[in-house]
Design a protein around this motif. Structure first.
Motif, PDB file in Angstrom:
ATOM      1  N   GLY A  19       0.814  -1.229   0.000  1.00  0.00           N
ATOM      2  CA  GLY A  19       0.000   0.000   0.000  1.00  0.00           C
ATOM      3  C   GLY A  19       0.839   1.266   0.000  1.00  0.00           C
ATOM      4  O   GLY A  19       0.356   2.334   0.409  1.00  0.00           O
ATOM      5  N   ALA A  20       2.083   1.165  -0.491  1.00  0.00           N
ATOM      6  CA  ALA A  20       2.977   2.338  -0.457  1.00  0.00           C
ATOM      7  C   ALA A  20       2.516   3.452  -1.403  1.00  0.00           C
ATOM      8  O   ALA A  20       2.899   4.600  -1.222  1.00  0.00           O
ATOM      9  N   LEU A  45       5.743  -3.267  -2.298  1.00  0.00           N
ATOM     10  CA  LEU A  45       4.902  -4.093  -3.172  1.00  0.00           C
ATOM     11  C   LEU A  45       3.964  -3.181  -3.956  1.00  0.00           C
ATOM     12  O   LEU A  45       3.158  -2.454  -3.371  1.00  0.00           O
ATOM     13  N   ARG A  57       5.536   4.149 -11.392  1.00  0.00           N
ATOM     14  CA  ARG A  57       4.420   4.481 -10.494  1.00  0.00           C
ATOM     15  C   ARG A  57       4.947   5.069  -9.191  1.00  0.00           C
ATOM     16  O   ARG A  57       4.453   6.092  -8.726  1.00  0.00           O
ATOM     17  N   ASP A  93       0.741  -8.376  -5.802  1.00  0.00           N
ATOM     18  CA  ASP A  93      -0.674  -8.111  -5.556  1.00  0.00           C
ATOM     19  C   ASP A  93      -1.066  -8.904  -4.313  1.00  0.00           C
ATOM     20  O   ASP A  93      -0.886 -10.134  -4.289  1.00  0.00           O
ATOM     21  N   SER A 161      -5.809  -2.024  10.087  1.00  0.00           N
ATOM     22  CA  SER A 161      -7.236  -2.324   9.982  1.00  0.00           C
ATOM     23  C   SER A 161      -7.992  -0.992   9.971  1.00  0.00           C
ATOM     24  O   SER A 161      -7.449   0.026   9.549  1.00  0.00           O
ATOM     25  N   THR A 162      -9.199  -0.977  10.432  1.00  0.00           N
ATOM     26  CA  THR A 162      -9.946   0.281  10.579  1.00  0.00           C
ATOM     27  C   THR A 162     -10.747   0.225  11.874  1.00  0.00           C
ATOM     28  O   THR A 162     -11.221  -0.856  12.273  1.00  0.00           O
ATOM     29  N   TYR A 237     -16.741  -2.593   2.597  1.00  0.00           N
ATOM     30  CA  TYR A 237     -15.390  -2.260   3.072  1.00  0.00           C
ATOM     31  C   TYR A 237     -15.203  -2.721   4.525  1.00  0.00           C
ATOM     32  O   TYR A 237     -14.284  -3.486   4.838  1.00  0.00           O
ATOM     33  N   PRO A 261      -7.130   2.773  12.728  1.00  0.00           N
ATOM     34  CA  PRO A 261      -7.355   4.220  12.705  1.00  0.00           C
ATOM     35  C   PRO A 261      -8.820   4.542  12.426  1.00  0.00           C
ATOM     36  O   PRO A 261      -9.549   3.731  11.853  1.00  0.00           O
TER      37      PRO A 261
HETATM   38  N1  LIG Z   1      -7.695   6.657   4.924  1.00  0.00           N
HETATM   39  C1  LIG Z   1      -8.441   6.444   5.993  1.00  0.00           C
HETATM   40  O1  LIG Z   1      -9.203   7.311   6.454  1.00  0.00           O
HETATM   41  C2  LIG Z   1      -8.353   5.118   6.717  1.00  0.00           C
HETATM   42  C3  LIG Z   1      -9.046   4.977   7.931  1.00  0.00           C
HETATM   43  C4  LIG Z   1      -8.966   3.769   8.613  1.00  0.00           C
HETATM   44  C5  LIG Z   1      -8.208   2.737   8.106  1.00  0.00           C
HETATM   45  N2  LIG Z   1      -7.563   2.892   6.915  1.00  0.00           N
HETATM   46  C6  LIG Z   1      -6.774   1.760   6.425  1.00  0.00           C
HETATM   47  O2  LIG Z   1      -5.465   2.238   6.193  1.00  0.00           O
HETATM   48  C7  LIG Z   1      -4.895   1.528   5.110  1.00  0.00           C
HETATM   49  C8  LIG Z   1      -4.366   2.521   4.107  1.00  0.00           C
HETATM   50  O3  LIG Z   1      -5.444   3.321   3.650  1.00  0.00           O
HETATM   51  P1  LIG Z   1      -5.208   4.485   2.604  1.00  0.00           P
HETATM   52  O4  LIG Z   1      -6.094   5.596   2.979  1.00  0.00           O
HETATM   53  O5  LIG Z   1      -3.758   4.706   2.461  1.00  0.00           O
HETATM   54  O6  LIG Z   1      -5.775   3.796   1.301  1.00  0.00           O
HETATM   55  P2  LIG Z   1      -5.546   4.179  -0.222  1.00  0.00           P
HETATM   56  O7  LIG Z   1      -4.996   5.555  -0.336  1.00  0.00           O
HETATM   57  O8  LIG Z   1      -6.804   3.833  -0.922  1.00  0.00           O
HETATM   58  O9  LIG Z   1      -4.404   3.176  -0.676  1.00  0.00           O
HETATM   59  C9  LIG Z   1      -4.630   1.820  -0.792  1.00  0.00           C
HETATM   60  C10 LIG Z   1      -3.337   1.171  -1.160  1.00  0.00           C
HETATM   61  O10 LIG Z   1      -3.549  -0.249  -1.259  1.00  0.00           O
HETATM   62  C11 LIG Z   1      -3.049  -0.683  -2.509  1.00  0.00           C
HETATM   63  N3  LIG Z   1      -3.755  -1.872  -2.976  1.00  0.00           N
HETATM   64  C12 LIG Z   1      -5.080  -2.004  -3.191  1.00  0.00           C
HETATM   65  N4  LIG Z   1      -5.333  -3.249  -3.638  1.00  0.00           N
HETATM   66  C13 LIG Z   1      -4.145  -3.897  -3.701  1.00  0.00           C
HETATM   67  C14 LIG Z   1      -3.760  -5.193  -4.086  1.00  0.00           C
HETATM   68  N5  LIG Z   1      -4.659  -6.102  -4.484  1.00  0.00           N
HETATM   69  N6  LIG Z   1      -2.452  -5.524  -4.017  1.00  0.00           N
HETATM   70  C15 LIG Z   1      -1.536  -4.615  -3.609  1.00  0.00           C
HETATM   71  N7  LIG Z   1      -1.832  -3.374  -3.245  1.00  0.00           N
HETATM   72  C16 LIG Z   1      -3.134  -3.007  -3.283  1.00  0.00           C
HETATM   73  C17 LIG Z   1      -3.252   0.497  -3.423  1.00  0.00           C
HETATM   74  O11 LIG Z   1      -2.468   0.302  -4.579  1.00  0.00           O
HETATM   75  P3  LIG Z   1      -2.851   0.974  -5.996  1.00  0.00           P
HETATM   76  O12 LIG Z   1      -2.188   2.311  -5.970  1.00  0.00           O
HETATM   77  O13 LIG Z   1      -2.287   0.024  -6.972  1.00  0.00           O
HETATM   78  O14 LIG Z   1      -4.350   1.070  -6.055  1.00  0.00           O
HETATM   79  C18 LIG Z   1      -2.787   1.623  -2.520  1.00  0.00           C
HETATM   80  O15 LIG Z   1      -1.386   1.646  -2.463  1.00  0.00           O
HETATM   81  C19 LIG Z   1      -5.964   0.615   4.571  1.00  0.00           C
HETATM   82  O16 LIG Z   1      -5.748  -0.667   5.090  1.00  0.00           O
HETATM   83  C20 LIG Z   1      -7.249   1.204   5.106  1.00  0.00           C
HETATM   84  O17 LIG Z   1      -8.224   0.222   5.273  1.00  0.00           O
HETATM   85  C21 LIG Z   1      -7.605   4.059   6.209  1.00  0.00           C
END
Ligand SMILES: NC(=O)c1ccc[n+]([C@@H]2O[C@H](COP(=O)([O-])OP(=O)(O)OC[C@H]3O[C@@H](n4cnc5c(N)ncnc54)[C@H](OP(=O)(O)O)[C@@H]3O)[C@@H](O)[C@H]2O)c1
Length: 461
Positions: A19-20, A45, A57, A93, A161-162, A237, A261
């Motif tokens: 998720g970088a 990854l 990317r 993936d 997680s969330t 989700y 979070p």
């Molecule tokens: N943002 C929030 O408010 C929030 C709140 C609570 C928890 N979280 C958790 O925090 C984590 C990060 O969230 P975020 O806001 O950073 O999400 P994000 O900006 O949507 O990023 C998601 C990341 O996961 C990658 N990804 C998705 N499907 C994948 C797959 N099949 N294989 C490998 N990589 C994959 C995406 O890659 P691509 O660039 O290729 O799509 C992207 O790097 C998540 O686990 C989310 O559930 C987020």
């Protein structure tokens, strides 16, 4: 006992990050590279068809972002070399076994070298297709876990997680793990294998009907919501994230940390205030309001809107890893939240938002200020009260956000408080994750809302 020097722990370590390219992943990367340039290696990854495109990317979607400007400025022309010395791009993936890493030599090296795994990848669309969300958020977590079990030198697996895995629970929401098969409705039990089978069956049915891609998308999205609701979750989700957490948390004998979070918002301080990635969730509402597109929304004014700046989330992740490695705080789950220690309600957020846009109106593409006449109106819960938006795209956004804008829970964070107790010095020395240190008015008016308007995609239109 105190934690001591936080960055020191990461010197010479090899970390795998999933998720970088995402919001949280980027901020984690930026911080770790800044505070510990002597990290040994970062395996990142990335989804892509080949290494060249994956490298591109990372270049455009991560290291070229404004987020890294401090490090670019500091390192000047050596920044590129520094990154290429530390970062190894891994095409993969999480939805695939062994994370889809096809290169056998790469896989072998990773399994031999990795000390820490930070699993942040997820699909974060609330109404994602059930098959995709199951593969990414549930089986993705399982695949990372299986990979971790094969890592010879693994010290920590940190699973992101969330806080909303407990759906719309009311009252104080604890940092308890799920037991396998738990649902949010006392009456039902959850069988993840059965859910997978149902997905397969549904896809086979659609194939037999020769359904087109659009129909498959629509059916699979609805199917996710139906299954989620059946077991008490508000959306696909949260449901699939909860199942992912269940699979991970019930695996014994791994050095595991789960962070949950709440709603993650712009940076508070680091690397500079106000950095944000896009217009999801609350950003979307604020951005739309400032541009005169959203005038009313569903929500309860008294609802405590649990928001937490992304740099605080990252700091808590880093500190939790060090505390765990030194056995100073060995809790499994951490609610990274603000609602218990420094609550702010929806109405106060909207007051500040109104105040911000009256002082700083958005200038539209014709160079005209968008004047905001009043505070955003909140309607209780029913779409019928919401005629102006009925049938519009906004209707589905409102439906998706509603569970969070009428939320009646408060997140207990006793485990995080324990972590803060052993990390007092770290908090003062650049790893702050204490929400009591947020002055909401200042954060909203001078940091977060200006950040949303500066960085959000729609803002550039
Ligand atoms: N943002 C929030 O408010 C929030 C709140 C609570 C928890 N979280 C958790 O925090 C984590 C990060 O969230 P975020 O806001 O950073 O999400 P994000 O900006 O949507 O990023 C998601 C990341 O996961 C990658 N990804 C998705 N499907 C994948 C797959 N099949 N294989 C490998 N990589 C994959 C995406 O890659 P691509 O660039 O290729 O799509 C992207 O790097 C998540 O686990 C989310 O559930 C987020």
């Amino acid at each position: 006992m105190e934690l001591g020097d936080i960055p020191k722990y990461f010197a010479g370590k090899t970390i795998l990050v999933t998720g970088a390219t995402g919001f949280l992943g980027k901020v984690f990367l930026e911080k770790i590279l800044r505070v510990q340039p002597n990290i040994k290696k970062l395996y990142l990854l990335v989804r892509s068809s080949n290494t060249h495109l994956a490298t591109q990317r990372l270049h455009f979607e991560v290291f070229k972002k404004d987020l890294f400007r401090l490090q670019r400025d500091e390192k000047g022309e050596n920044f590129g070399t520094f990154i290429s010395e530390k970062v190894v791009v891994v095409v993969g993936d999480v939805s695939l076994e062994m994370l889809g890493v096809k290169d056998a030599k790469m896989r072998e090296d990773m399994l031999k070298e990795i000390n820490i795994i930070v699993h942040s990848a997820a699909t974060t669309r609330f109404d994602e297709r059930f098959d995709i969300a199951m593969a990414t958020n549930t089986m993705g977590a399982f695949n990372v876990l299986s990979f971790a079990k094969n890592c010879l030198k693994l010290e920590i697996l940190l699973h992101v997680s969330t806080a909303y895995v407990y759906g719309q629970m009311k009252g104080l929401i604890s940092e308890k793990p799920f037991f396998m098969g738990q649902t949010l409705k006392g009456s039902s039990t959850l069988d993840i294998e059965l859910e997978k089978k149902l997905i397969e069956n549904k896809l086979s049915e659609l194939e037999a009907q020769k359904a087109d891609e659009q129909t498959i998308d629509m059916v699979m999205k609805k199917f996710g919501i139906v299954r989620a609701n059946l077991h008490g979750w508000p959306n696909t989700y949260a449901f699939t994230k909860a199942m992912g957490e269940m699979l991970v948390a019930n695996m014994k004998d791994l050095p595991l940390i789960i962070i949950r979070p709440t709603v993650v918002t712009s940076t508070h301080f680091e690397p500079f205030p106000g950095w944000v990635d896009d217009v999801r969730a609350l950003n979307f509402i604020i951005d739309g309001y400032g541009k005169g597109i959203i005038r009313s929304f569903v929500g309860v004014p008294e609802t405590v809107l649990d928001i937490i700046p992304v740099d605080m989330v990252v700091n808590s992740m880093i500190v939790a890893m060090v505390a765990r490695s030194k056995n100073l705080c060995t809790n499994l789950i951490y609610n990274i939240s603000s609602s218990l220690r420094n609550p702010i309600n929806f109405s106060d957020v909207l007051d500040n938002t109104y105040c911000y846009f009256t002082k700083n109106p958005w200038i539209n593409k014709n160079g005209k200020p968008v004047l905001i006449a009043k505070k955003m109106a909140l309607f209780s819960t029913s779409m019928d009260e919401f005629d102006p938006n009925k049938g519009s795209k906004m209707e589905s956004a409102i439906e998706l956000f509603r569970p969070y804008t009428i939320f009646e829970g408060i997140f207990d964070d006793q485990n995080v408080e324990n972590l803060r107790m052993v990390a007092k010095r770290a908090i003062d020395e650049g790893f702050d994750f204490d929400p009591r240190n947020i002055n909401w008015k200042n954060y909203l008016m001078n940091v977060y809302i200006p950040g949303v308007m500066k960085y959000s995609m729609r803002s550039k239109m």
